[in-house]
Design a protein around this motif. Structure first.
Motif, PDB file in Angstrom:
ATOM      1  N   LEU A   8       0.785  -1.490  -0.098  1.00 15.81           N
ATOM      2  CA  LEU A   8       0.052  -0.300   0.212  1.00 15.81           C
ATOM      3  C   LEU A   8       0.956   1.306  -0.058  1.00 15.81           C
ATOM      4  N   LEU A   9       1.850   1.406   0.831  1.00 18.65           N
ATOM      5  CA  LEU A   9       3.187   3.006   1.062  1.00 18.65           C
ATOM      6  C   LEU A   9       3.455   2.407  -0.737  1.00 18.65           C
ATOM      7  N   PHE A  10       3.922   1.728  -1.394  1.00 19.22           N
ATOM      8  CA  PHE A  10       4.600   1.763  -2.886  1.00 19.22           C
ATOM      9  C   PHE A  10       3.174   2.162  -3.393  1.00 19.22           C
ATOM     10  N   ALA A  11       1.706   1.467  -3.246  1.00 23.50           N
ATOM     11  CA  ALA A  11       1.193   2.200  -3.885  1.00 23.50           C
ATOM     12  C   ALA A  11       1.053   3.537  -3.805  1.00 23.50           C
ATOM     13  N   LEU A  12       1.361   4.167  -3.507  1.00 22.01           N
ATOM     14  CA  LEU A  12       0.638   5.148  -2.502  1.00 22.01           C
ATOM     15  C   LEU A  12       1.913   6.703  -3.185  1.00 22.01           C
ATOM     16  N   ALA A  13       2.914   6.035  -2.569  1.00 20.39           N
ATOM     17  CA  ALA A  13       4.474   6.504  -3.397  1.00 20.39           C
ATOM     18  C   ALA A  13       3.945   7.017  -4.552  1.00 20.39           C
ATOM     19  N   ALA A  14       3.879   5.892  -5.294  1.00 21.77           N
ATOM     20  CA  ALA A  14       3.945   5.762  -7.084  1.00 21.77           C
ATOM     21  C   ALA A  14       2.955   6.589  -7.629  1.00 21.77           C
ATOM     22  N   TYR A  66      11.267   0.434  -5.375  1.00 18.19           N
ATOM     23  CA  TYR A  66      10.476   1.226  -5.504  1.00 18.19           C
ATOM     24  C   TYR A  66      10.433   1.558  -7.155  1.00 18.19           C
ATOM     25  N   GLY A  67      11.676   1.205  -7.348  1.00 18.58           N
ATOM     26  CA  GLY A  67      12.189   1.749  -8.611  1.00 18.58           C
ATOM     27  C   GLY A  67      10.846   1.186  -9.764  1.00 18.58           C
ATOM     28  N   GLY A  68      11.076  -0.572  -9.398  1.00 18.68           N
ATOM     29  CA  GLY A  68      10.232  -1.231 -10.083  1.00 18.68           C
ATOM     30  C   GLY A  68       8.572  -1.409 -10.109  1.00 18.68           C
ATOM     31  N   GLY A  73       3.734   1.576 -12.171  1.00 16.71           N
ATOM     32  CA  GLY A  73       2.922   2.424 -12.187  1.00 16.71           C
ATOM     33  C   GLY A  73       2.796   3.680 -13.546  1.00 16.71           C
ATOM     34  N   SER A  74       3.902   3.744 -13.383  1.00 17.99           N
ATOM     35  CA  SER A  74       4.365   4.689 -14.857  1.00 17.99           C
ATOM     36  C   SER A  74       4.202   4.170 -16.289  1.00 17.99           C
ATOM     37  N   LEU A  75       3.340   3.119 -15.970  1.00 13.36           N
ATOM     38  CA  LEU A  75       2.703   2.461 -17.625  1.00 13.36           C
ATOM     39  C   LEU A  75       0.984   2.850 -17.264  1.00 13.36           C
ATOM     40  N   VAL A  76       0.841   2.597 -16.185  1.00 17.67           N
ATOM     41  CA  VAL A  76      -0.606   2.324 -15.398  1.00 17.67           C
ATOM     42  C   VAL A  76      -1.187   3.506 -15.896  1.00 17.67           C
ATOM     43  N   TRP A  77      -0.148   4.491 -15.386  1.00 26.96           N
ATOM     44  CA  TRP A  77      -0.227   5.947 -15.374  1.00 26.96           C
ATOM     45  C   TRP A  77      -1.283   6.234 -16.983  1.00 26.96           C
ATOM     46  N   GLY A  78      -0.024   6.189 -17.442  1.00 27.43           N
ATOM     47  CA  GLY A  78      -0.044   6.568 -19.149  1.00 27.43           C
ATOM     48  C   GLY A  78      -1.466   5.972 -19.804  1.00 27.43           C
ATOM     49  N   ILE A  79      -1.714   4.623 -19.262  1.00 24.42           N
ATOM     50  CA  ILE A  79      -3.439   4.286 -19.883  1.00 24.42           C
ATOM     51  C   ILE A  79      -4.499   4.868 -19.154  1.00 24.42           C
TER      52      ILE A  79
END
Length: 110
Positions: A8-14, A66-68, A73-79
């Motif tokens: 959850l923290l990784f998701a929030l960070a992303a 977190y890099g992974g 997450g960047s791909l999901v954001w772009g979608i």
């Protein structure tokens, strides 16, 4: 529960980092103005604090993992936000990155 909290923290960070970078991009590249940039800077600052709540005490491990998360997450954001359609190589790369996250963060250690 520790793994769930960490995820959850990784998701929030992303959300904070990718969202912040996107806001700055929109403010500058898409000429939406300084308010967008300011909101992006605040979100990026929030990202810096989120990582400190991870249960693992090692900064290098947290940021490496977190890099992974950032890649996927960047791909999901772009979608979601830009209508980007990743190809199979984008998806394969993101899956490899997430596998790396799992190994770095959650592998048993003695």
């Amino acid at each position: 529960m520790t793994v769930v909290r960490s995820l959850l923290l990784f998701a929030l960070a992303a959300l904070a980092e990718i969202g912040g970078a996107w806001l700055v991009w929109q403010g500058w590249r898409e000429h939406r103005g300084l308010w967008w940039i300011a909101a992006g800077v605040l979100a990026l600052g929030a990202y810096g604090f989120v990582a400190t709540f991870q249960p693992d005490p090692h900064f290098g491990r947290i940021l490496a993992a977190y890099g992974g998360v950032f890649v996927a997450g960047s791909l999901v954001w772009g979608i979601v936000m830009d209508g980007f359609r990743p190809d199979r190589w984008d998806l394969a790369g993101a899956a490899l990155c997430l596998l790396g996250v799992a190994v770095i963060m959650y592998a048993p250690r003695g």
